[in-house]
Design a protein around this motif. Structure first.
Motif, short mmCIF file in Angstrom:
data_model
loop_
_atom_site.label_atom_id
_atom_site.label_comp_id
_atom_site.label_asym_id
_atom_site.label_seq_id
_atom_site.Cartn_x
_atom_site.Cartn_y
_atom_site.Cartn_z
N PHE A 253 4.16 -10.74 1.12
CA PHE A 253 4.44 -10.44 2.52
C PHE A 253 3.31 -9.60 3.10
CE2 PHE A 253 6.34 -7.24 -0.18
CZ PHE A 253 6.00 -6.04 0.41
N PRO A 254 3.10 -9.66 4.41
CA PRO A 254 2.09 -8.81 5.04
C PRO A 254 2.60 -7.39 5.23
CG PRO A 254 3.11 -10.22 6.68
CD PRO A 254 3.69 -10.63 5.36
N ALA A 255 1.69 -6.45 5.14
CA ALA A 255 2.05 -5.04 5.35
C ALA A 255 1.00 -4.39 6.24
CB ALA A 255 2.11 -4.31 4.01
N TRP A 256 1.46 -3.54 7.14
CA TRP A 256 0.54 -2.78 8.01
C TRP A 256 0.65 -1.32 7.59
CZ3 TRP A 256 0.76 1.14 11.76
CH2 TRP A 256 -0.36 1.24 12.60
N ILE A 257 -0.39 -0.80 7.01
CA ILE A 257 -0.37 0.55 6.46
C ILE A 257 -1.43 1.39 7.16
CG2 ILE A 257 -0.45 1.93 4.35
CD1 ILE A 257 1.75 -0.18 4.37
N GLU A 258 -0.96 2.23 8.08
CA GLU A 258 -1.81 3.18 8.82
C GLU A 258 -3.07 2.52 9.37
OE1 GLU A 258 -1.91 7.34 7.77
OE2 GLU A 258 -0.85 6.86 5.91
N GLY A 259 -2.87 1.38 10.05
CA GLY A 259 -3.96 0.78 10.80
C GLY A 259 -4.62 -0.43 10.15
N ALA A 260 -4.27 -0.75 8.91
CA ALA A 260 -4.90 -1.88 8.23
C ALA A 260 -3.82 -2.81 7.67
CB ALA A 260 -5.80 -1.40 7.11
N TYR A 261 -4.14 -4.11 7.62
CA TYR A 261 -3.22 -5.11 7.06
C TYR A 261 -3.54 -5.37 5.60
CZ TYR A 261 -1.69 -6.32 11.80
OH TYR A 261 -1.16 -6.29 13.07
N PHE A 262 -2.48 -5.49 4.80
CA PHE A 262 -2.61 -5.80 3.38
C PHE A 262 -1.60 -6.89 3.02
CE2 PHE A 262 -3.90 -1.41 3.97
CZ PHE A 262 -5.09 -1.34 3.27
N VAL A 263 -1.76 -7.44 1.86
CA VAL A 263 -0.78 -8.37 1.31
C VAL A 263 -0.15 -7.72 0.08
CG1 VAL A 263 -0.41 -10.60 0.18
CG2 VAL A 263 -1.85 -10.46 2.21
N ARG A 264 1.16 -7.67 0.07
CA ARG A 264 1.88 -7.09 -1.05
C ARG A 264 2.87 -8.12 -1.61
NH1 ARG A 264 2.88 -0.72 0.76
NH2 ARG A 264 0.69 -0.11 0.44
N VAL A 265 3.23 -7.93 -2.86
CA VAL A 265 4.12 -8.87 -3.54
C VAL A 265 5.30 -8.10 -4.11
CG1 VAL A 265 4.35 -10.55 -5.41
CG2 VAL A 265 2.20 -10.40 -4.13
N GLY A 266 6.52 -8.64 -3.86
CA GLY A 266 7.72 -8.12 -4.50
C GLY A 266 8.18 -6.76 -4.01
N ALA A 267 9.38 -6.38 -4.49
CA ALA A 267 9.96 -5.07 -4.17
C ALA A 267 10.75 -4.63 -5.40
CB ALA A 267 10.87 -5.16 -2.95
N TYR A 268 10.08 -3.86 -6.25
CA TYR A 268 10.61 -3.54 -7.58
C TYR A 268 11.14 -2.11 -7.61
CZ TYR A 268 7.63 -7.58 -8.29
OH TYR A 268 7.03 -8.80 -8.17
N ALA A 269 12.18 -1.91 -8.43
CA ALA A 269 12.86 -0.62 -8.47
C ALA A 269 12.08 0.44 -9.22
CB ALA A 269 14.25 -0.77 -9.09
N THR A 270 11.24 0.02 -10.17
CA THR A 270 10.46 0.97 -10.96
C THR A 270 9.02 0.51 -11.08
OG1 THR A 270 10.90 -0.14 -13.07
CG2 THR A 270 12.52 1.51 -12.34
N LYS A 271 8.17 1.45 -11.43
CA LYS A 271 6.76 1.12 -11.63
C LYS A 271 6.61 0.19 -12.84
CE LYS A 271 3.89 4.38 -10.77
NZ LYS A 271 3.04 5.61 -10.84
N GLU A 272 7.46 0.41 -13.84
CA GLU A 272 7.41 -0.43 -15.04
C GLU A 272 7.77 -1.88 -14.70
OE1 GLU A 272 7.51 3.68 -15.99
OE2 GLU A 272 8.93 2.49 -14.79
N ALA A 273 8.79 -2.05 -13.83
CA ALA A 273 9.18 -3.41 -13.44
C ALA A 273 8.06 -4.08 -12.66
CB ALA A 273 10.46 -3.36 -12.61
N ALA A 274 7.37 -3.33 -11.83
CA ALA A 274 6.26 -3.89 -11.07
C ALA A 274 5.12 -4.30 -12.00
CB ALA A 274 5.76 -2.87 -10.05
N THR A 275 4.85 -3.50 -13.02
CA THR A 275 3.79 -3.82 -13.98
C THR A 275 4.14 -5.08 -14.78
OG1 THR A 275 3.19 -1.50 -14.17
CG2 THR A 275 2.46 -2.96 -15.93
#
Length: 546
Positions: A132-154
């Motif tokens: 999904f697209p994300a707007w973070i303090e003036g810039a657009y990025f692409v991010r993936v997923g929404a994980y509950a922990t850092k370990e799950a994201a890794t």
């Protein structure tokens, strides 16, 4: 100000005690955009759902300091939810803290590089599963997923083969937009301390949108503010005239006479404009409760209420070239009251907020359901009430109205205890003559309690009127028989009860604070052919409506 109960009964407005500064004619705007707090403070939400009612899709962005909307992205989804960027879960259709069927986590995989605009970020996201697209303090990025922990994201990074991605979170300002009833992010916003997420229903301005939120339909747009890095305050950003349309049917029954509704519309508009910024510390202008005015959007609006708002478009109540404070309430019981006699030192002595004897209301006393009322307190109950307020009284032996206003409303009440001590309360910032005992109005009499009557002065009493004599203006002495009356210092006639007992009975009329416009009085005046400006000029002395 006032809410509605059933078809006819209207709850009074609990008025703001501090009167704001005047607004001159040159300062008044026609249909400015205002911000109304819907959920905030202890009621702030982990997640908030929106659904299109009229119009489709949403624009995503922020409101600048002039409340102009800046579009950062868009979605054709008809149901979206805004959630804080902490772990939240879906439960019974709402996003909450704790467990649920779906979790929207606060960790993501961020792809390398940034994008110049939403379209390019959205196109890149479409090529990746769960991105999904994300707007973070003036810039657009692409991010993936929404994980509950850092370990799950890794772990997901390894599974998806996204070795060039980095595990990331968001700041305490971040908000994620998801497709309602899913954990699928559509957009993420983090404007830091400078900007908060705004959502504008509709993909363009061709249609006046109406949007479902928490079971109510609203005009306008929405802002989402993370309170201290936690839950979301939900704020409706709406033109003043649409706000008035949303106040009218909740402050006055939508089947009432048109001229009464028009008077209410002008009151609501003027009050709102005079109180813009009242809740500035909470990030909006006015709230949606009786602390300001009851506002729940377009749900109860009909052709009559919309007509009342349209036919008074841009009209305010003025006094001596300045906007007036247009307080209102359900019914006065026979007379309104000077503002200074209701809110004491906090009420400015405003000439247009002067008490008037109401010749209209009594004709609908049986229709309001709460015009006449009675409440009884035992002596012990009164003692307990005073103790809870910090007054260390002995057993209460007497309780009476010590002073009435010239229009016959209660100004001062007194309690006398067995030790001979007394406590008197006048209308101050706490409006004691009504609120101390939770009474419906300031128009009442008190009887009972043991038959103690004051005679000649404020300290001499007799236990019964039996055997007492009265001296008339000519010096004639006559024995008192039957049920006696007294004339108060203000010249009003008051029934005197000689009933003994362990309780006091308060008999009153009216419902509300008695300052400004009586809604039921407006109803009667409209029924009798009076116009909305005639109604307003009756209740607000010396004003203009324009």
């Amino acid at each position: 100000m006032a809410g509605k109960m059933g078809k006819f009964v209207i709850i009074f407005f609990v008025a703001a005690i501090c009167l704001t500064s005047m607004v001159s004619a040159v300062d008044a705007e026609i249909n400015p955009t205002i911000q109304v707090g819907l959920f905030y403070g202890q009621n702030a939400l982990p997640g908030a759902n929106l659904e299109n009612y009229t119009g489709s899709g949403y624009r995503l962005g922020y409101f600048d300091e002039d409340l102009h909307f800046v579009t950062l992205g868009h979605t054709p989804e008809t149901q979206i939810s805004m959630v804080k960027t902490q772990n939240v879960s879906l439960s019974n259709g709402n996003y909450v803290d704790g467990t649920g069927s779906v979790t929207v986590g606060c960790y993501h995989l961020q792809m390398p590089g940034s994008y110049p605009d939403f379209e390019s970020a959205a196109a890149a996201a479409a090529a990746l599963q769960g991105a999904f697209p994300a707007w973070i303090e003036g810039a657009y990025f692409v991010r993936v997923g929404a994980y509950a922990t850092k370990e799950a994201a890794t772990a997901a990074q390894n599974t998806l083969g996204l070795s060039d991605a980095s595990v990331t979170g968001t700041s305490s300002y971040g908000v994620t937009v998801v497709a309602t009833k899913t954990g699928r992010p559509l957009f993420q916003f983090d404007g830091g301390a400078s900007y908060t997420l705004g959502v504008k229903p509709g993909l363009d301005d061709a249609t006046e949108t109406v949007t479902w939120f928490k079971g109510y339909r609203y005009y306008g747009s929405f802002r989402y503010v993370r309170e201290s890095g936690g839950n979301l305050s939900v704020i409706n950003v709406v033109p003043l005239e649409d706000y008035v349309r949303g106040v009218l049917p909740y402050e006055m029954s939508n089947d009432w006479p048109l001229e009464a509704l028009k008077a209410q519309a002008v009151c609501a508009r003027t009050y709102a404009y005079m109180n813009l910024g009242k809740h500035q510390k909470s990030g909006f202008d006015i709230c949606n409760t009786t602390d300001c005015q009851v506002y729940q959007g377009a749900g109860l609006s009909n052709a009559r209420t919309d007509q009342a708002a349209a036919e008074t478009y841009g009209k305010y109540v003025w006094y001596a070239g300045e906007l007036a404070q247009t307080y209102y309430f359900s019914c006065d019981g026979g007379a309104t009251e000077d503002v200074k006699n209701v809110w004491g030192s906090s009420g400015q002595n405003l000439p247009y907020l002067t008490g008037v004897v109401d010749i209209y209301e009594p004709s609908v006393a049986d229709k309001t359901g709460k015009y006449n009322w009675t409440v009884t307190f035992t002596k012990q109950e009164l003692k307990d009430i005073l103790h809870k307020k910090g007054y260390l009284c002995d057993d209460i032996v007497d309780f009476y109205v010590a002073e009435y206003t010239p229009t016959g409303n209660v100004y001062k009440i007194t309690f006398l205890d067995a030790a001979g001590k007394s406590w008197s309360f006048v209308n101050t910032t706490k409006e004691y003559a009504r609120t101390l005992l939770g009474l419906n109005s300031i128009r009442y009499t008190i009887s009972g309690g043991g038959g103690k009557f004051f005679v000649n002065d404020s300290s001499t009493t007799i236990a019964s009127a039996s055997g007492a004599y009265a001296v008339d203006g000519a010096g004639n002495i006559t024995a008192i028989t039957g049920t006696p009356y007294v004339i108060t210092g203000s010249g009003t006639e008051q029934l005197v009860s000689s009933s003994a007992g362990n309780s006091f009975t308060i008999t009153g009329s009216g419902w509300g604070h008695n300052v400004g416009m009586s809604q039921w009085g407006a109803y009667v005046m409209a029924e009798q052919g009076k116009t909305y400006d005639e109604i307003l000029k009756f209740y607000f002395t010396g004003v203009d409506v324009r």
